[in-house]
Design a protein around this motif. Structure first.
Motif, PDB file in Angstrom:
ATOM      1  N   LEU A 166       0.732  -1.263   0.031  1.00  0.00           N
ATOM      2  CA  LEU A 166      -0.294   0.032  -0.001  1.00  0.00           C
ATOM      3  C   LEU A 166       0.806   1.178   0.082  1.00  0.00           C
ATOM      4  O   LEU A 166       0.541   2.148  -0.819  1.00  0.00           O
ATOM      5  N   ALA A 167       1.901   1.309   0.928  1.00  0.00           N
ATOM      6  CA  ALA A 167       2.633   2.536   1.066  1.00  0.00           C
ATOM      7  C   ALA A 167       3.767   2.751   0.039  1.00  0.00           C
ATOM      8  O   ALA A 167       3.733   3.456  -0.819  1.00  0.00           O
ATOM      9  N   MET A 168       4.508   1.831  -0.117  1.00  0.00           N
ATOM     10  CA  MET A 168       5.334   1.875  -1.363  1.00  0.00           C
ATOM     11  C   MET A 168       4.779   1.935  -2.694  1.00  0.00           C
ATOM     12  O   MET A 168       5.099   2.526  -3.717  1.00  0.00           O
ATOM     13  N   GLY A 169       3.570   0.922  -2.847  1.00  0.00           N
ATOM     14  CA  GLY A 169       2.890   0.970  -3.953  1.00  0.00           C
ATOM     15  C   GLY A 169       2.360   2.194  -4.350  1.00  0.00           C
ATOM     16  O   GLY A 169       2.253   2.527  -5.755  1.00  0.00           O
ATOM     17  N   SER A 170       1.704   3.011  -3.588  1.00  0.00           N
ATOM     18  CA  SER A 170       1.179   4.163  -3.796  1.00  0.00           C
ATOM     19  C   SER A 170       2.161   5.074  -4.466  1.00  0.00           C
ATOM     20  O   SER A 170       1.987   5.956  -5.509  1.00  0.00           O
TER      21      SER A 170
END
Length: 454
Positions: A166-170
């Protein structure tokens, strides 16, 4: 009825192994001539039954049991030697480093920060992102890594999903090149921790059009106000991806909120019955000023947010598989050791029925997510593909953990037997990353052509 020659030979071989000194001592306790006379009158079926009883009582060699392995269709054999080695390294880390302490941390609802350097050494975060320090693995391999982590602890798998997905993907999907270079290499090595702020106290499923957290542009800055709830990693994150509704155009936009920003406060959530190691936070945003350089430049509507959710929802399906596999394997191992009525309970028909039902569900789930990740690697993943996997796997995981708790009786509710956590954690997995109802409607829209969303 005549006694078969093969039975006589079997009895002869057993007689050869008798310790006659022990036999002499035995004759002092029982009437051996009478026993021999009774045995001599037995037919072949009766004698064979006696032989089996003697062998199972410890007189013969110990029965070699099959290994405890939830990969019934041997899907891991399809991996390359390099990927198989990575799978085993992750498994070794989880069994040697996490398993011994997981129940203690789960009870205290605390996070094992001291193990982060060892987790970082596995080099598994951001594995599907080209460049920025990641190992450039397939989505399939990322799913298998997630399963291996969840097989021991779903909380650590959730931390991994928030950080790597979620975080890195965003940032990877929607950020500028400068943002990627600033954050992704350090996040990949767990030197910086990320969180993903979408859900709100009063807004979960309705996030697409109902976010109450607002943002307004003021000159070269953006001002955020509102609340976020259930945000994993929020209490210690270095950066939180905040999704807010722009009051000027009513579109959802994304921002990178740095730790220590004035007006940004986080309160740890207490009283959870599931995923207790995950540090969920209630975030309050009061006139938080964010610079333009920290706006995700490619996040301009909820459709962009959905790109991240689509990618990570497949990971949640794998997490559910890991939860189910951990419960099944622990339950199977227990039934092989636990004895009642003089025999391992795994030898009873009703216990075997539970085990086979669990394994059937687990195997169906594994084959589904394997194909799901193949579609993702081929660039063919659609929302409905991820949604149906999340629905099915989280639903069937509930069945598997229930069966695991069932075969363990009262011990199934004790943490020390390593199934109670899975029972509780399965409830959280069932709800997050889209409820069953929301994901069902996504699939329903795809197969009927009608959208039944409100």
């Amino acid at each position: 009825m005549a006694v078969k020659l093969s039975t006589i030979r079997q009895a002869f071989h057993m007689l050869k192994s008798i310790d006659f000194e022990q036999l002499g001592r035995l004759s002092e306790k029982i009437d051996l001539p009478k026993v021999m006379a009774t045995v001599g009158k037995m037919n072949d079926q009766q004698l064979s039954g006696l032989m089996r009883m003697l062998q199972s009582s410890g007189g013969g060699q110990k029965k070699e049991l099959p290994p405890v392995n939830g990969d019934f269709y041997d899907l891991s054999s399809l991996l390359s030697p390099e990927d198989k080695a990575l799978q085993l390294r992750v498994r070794e880390f989880m069994e040697q480093e996490i398993q011994p302490v997981v129940n203690e941390y789960w009870m205290k609802a605390e996070f094992p920060f001291e193990l982060l350097p060892k987790l970082a050494a596995l080099n598994i975060c951001g594995s599907t992102y080209e460049g920025y320090g990641g190992p450039n693995k397939s989505f399939l391999m990322e799913g298998i890594v997630t399963m291996e982590i969840a097989r021991v602890d779903c909380s650590m798998a959730t931390f991994f999903g928030v950080q790597s997905g979620l975080a890195m993907g965003s940032i990877y999907l929607l950020g500028s090149e400068a943002q990627k270079k600033e954050w992704l290499p350090d996040m990949q090595q767990l030197k910086k921790i990320g969180a993903f702020g979408l859900t709100e106290p009063e807004v979960g499923s309705g996030a697409a059009g109902g976010l109450t957290t607002t943002v307004k542009r003021v000159g070269d800055t953006w001002v955020l106000n509102g609340e976020k709830k259930w945000i994993g990693n929020a209490t210690f994150a270095d950066v939180v991806v905040i999704w807010a509704r722009d009051v000027d155009d009513n579109q959802v936009k994304g921002f990178l909120l740095r730790k220590g920003t004035p007006g940004f406060t986080v309160e740890k959530m207490h009283g959870k019955m599931a995923l207790r190691i995950v540090q969920n936070g209630l975030i309050t945003l009061k006139d938080c000023v964010v610079e333009e350089k920290d706006r995700l430049e490619h996040a301009n509507s909820f459709k962009d947010t959905a790109k991240v959710l689509r990618m990570t929802r497949a990971g949640v399906a794998w997490l559910a598989v890991g939860c189910a596999r951990g419960a099944y394997e622990n339950a199977l191992a227990y039934t092989l050791k636990r004895k009642q009525f003089g025999k391992p309970i795994a030898s009873f028909q009703l216990i075997q029925n539970h085990l086979v039902e669990m394994l059937s569900n687990l195997t169906a789930m594994q084959t589904m997510v394997y194909r799901l990740s193949e579609l993702q690697d081929q660039g063919l993943l659609a929302d409905e593909h991820a949604s149906i996997a999340k629905v099915f796997c989280s639903l069937r995981t509930r069945d598997v953990v229930r069966g695991a708790r069932e075969v363990m009786g009262g011990n199934g509710i004790l943490l020390e037997y390593n199934v109670a956590r899975f029972v509780a954690d399965a409830e959280a997995i069932y709800s997050y990353e889209g409820t069953k109802e929301i994901n069902t409607l996504i699939v329903g829209r795809a197969i009927t052509g009608f959208s039944s969303f409100i």
